[in-house]
Motif scaffolding. Sequence first.
Motif, PDB file in Angstrom:
ATOM      1  N   GLU A  19       1.060  -1.114  -0.176  1.00 32.44           N
ATOM      2  CA  GLU A  19       0.163  -0.402   0.434  1.00 32.44           C
ATOM      3  C   GLU A  19       0.973   1.126   0.267  1.00 32.44           C
ATOM      4  OE1 GLU A  19      -3.190   0.232  -0.273  1.00 32.44           O
ATOM      5  OE2 GLU A  19      -2.812  -2.154  -0.997  1.00 32.44           O
TER       6      GLU A  19
ATOM      7  N   ARG B  48       2.598   2.036  -2.953  1.00 35.54           N
ATOM      8  CA  ARG B  48       1.048   1.852  -4.594  1.00 35.54           C
ATOM      9  C   ARG B  48       1.197   3.642  -4.039  1.00 35.54           C
ATOM     10  NH1 ARG B  48      -3.206  -0.890  -3.108  1.00 35.54           N
ATOM     11  NH2 ARG B  48      -1.927  -2.770  -3.944  1.00 35.54           N
ATOM     12  N   MET B  49       1.193   4.293  -2.941  1.00 31.86           N
ATOM     13  CA  MET B  49       0.845   6.265  -2.899  1.00 31.86           C
ATOM     14  C   MET B  49       1.871   6.380  -3.144  1.00 31.86           C
ATOM     15  SD  MET B  49       0.437   7.537   0.955  1.00 31.86           S
ATOM     16  CE  MET B  49       2.135   7.675   1.369  1.00 31.86           C
TER      17      MET B  49
ATOM     18  N   ARG C 236       3.639   5.456  -5.742  1.00 33.20           N
ATOM     19  CA  ARG C 236       4.067   5.638  -7.021  1.00 33.20           C
ATOM     20  C   ARG C 236       2.775   6.666  -7.977  1.00 33.20           C
ATOM     21  NH1 ARG C 236       7.772   2.865  -8.954  1.00 33.20           N
ATOM     22  NH2 ARG C 236       8.553   0.514  -7.976  1.00 33.20           N
ATOM     23  N   THR C 237       1.795   6.456  -6.778  1.00 31.93           N
ATOM     24  CA  THR C 237       0.297   7.035  -7.662  1.00 31.93           C
ATOM     25  C   THR C 237       0.679   8.644  -7.224  1.00 31.93           C
ATOM     26  OG1 THR C 237      -1.513   5.608  -6.030  1.00 31.93           O
ATOM     27  CG2 THR C 237      -1.537   7.951  -7.140  1.00 31.93           C
ATOM     28  N   GLU C 238       1.554   9.205  -6.449  1.00 27.66           N
ATOM     29  CA  GLU C 238       1.858  10.597  -6.127  1.00 27.66           C
ATOM     30  C   GLU C 238       3.347  10.971  -7.030  1.00 27.66           C
ATOM     31  OE1 GLU C 238       3.366  10.750  -2.028  1.00 27.66           O
ATOM     32  OE2 GLU C 238       0.783  11.358  -1.583  1.00 27.66           O
ATOM     33  N   GLY C 239       4.050   9.758  -7.848  1.00 24.65           N
ATOM     34  CA  GLY C 239       5.117  10.040  -8.510  1.00 24.65           C
ATOM     35  C   GLY C 239       6.398   9.987  -7.723  1.00 24.65           C
ATOM     36  N   ASP C 240       6.204   9.188  -6.976  1.00 17.23           N
ATOM     37  CA  ASP C 240       7.716   8.981  -6.104  1.00 17.23           C
ATOM     38  C   ASP C 240       8.465   7.386  -6.639  1.00 17.23           C
ATOM     39  OD1 ASP C 240       9.901   9.656  -4.615  1.00 17.23           O
ATOM     40  OD2 ASP C 240       8.899   9.719  -2.765  1.00 17.23           O
ATOM     41  N   ASN C 241       8.928   7.494  -7.861  1.00 17.33           N
ATOM     42  CA  ASN C 241       8.895   5.984  -8.087  1.00 17.33           C
ATOM     43  C   ASN C 241      10.471   5.152  -7.026  1.00 17.33           C
ATOM     44  OD1 ASN C 241       7.111   5.784 -10.101  1.00 17.33           O
ATOM     45  ND2 ASN C 241       7.289   6.997 -11.566  1.00 17.33           N
TER      46      ASN C 241
ATOM     47  N   LYS D 229      -0.374  11.749   6.205  1.00 20.71           N
ATOM     48  CA  LYS D 229      -0.923  11.263   4.620  1.00 20.71           C
ATOM     49  C   LYS D 229      -1.670  10.195   5.902  1.00 20.71           C
ATOM     50  CE  LYS D 229       2.635  12.186   1.612  1.00 20.71           C
ATOM     51  NZ  LYS D 229       3.363  11.855   0.741  1.00 20.71           N
TER      52      LYS D 229
ATOM     53  N   GLY E 207      -4.982   8.497   3.382  1.00 24.24           N
ATOM     54  CA  GLY E 207      -3.743   7.696   2.234  1.00 24.24           C
ATOM     55  C   GLY E 207      -3.834   6.821   1.749  1.00 24.24           C
TER      56      GLY E 207
END
Length: 66
Positions: free
Chosen positions: A7, A10-11, A13-18, A54, A59
């Motif tokens: 989780e 996933r959060m 990556r959703t925020e673009g912090d790969n 968060k 989140g």
Amino acid sequence: MKLDKDELVRMLRTEGDNGTADQVEERFADQIDTDRDGDALAAVGLDRTQLMSKLAGGGFGTTLTP
């Protein structure tokens, strides 16, 4: 507080912090304990206080366990 690694990834990556998501995937067990793993979270750039905010903001939905 405990949370599920998938989780958190996933959060992130959703925020673009790969980059951070990749580090979390490599370094952490399936269950992350924010107390126990606080220093390790900080080492990958995750501030425990911000992470808790968060989580409190929903989140992670229901993955949050005391």
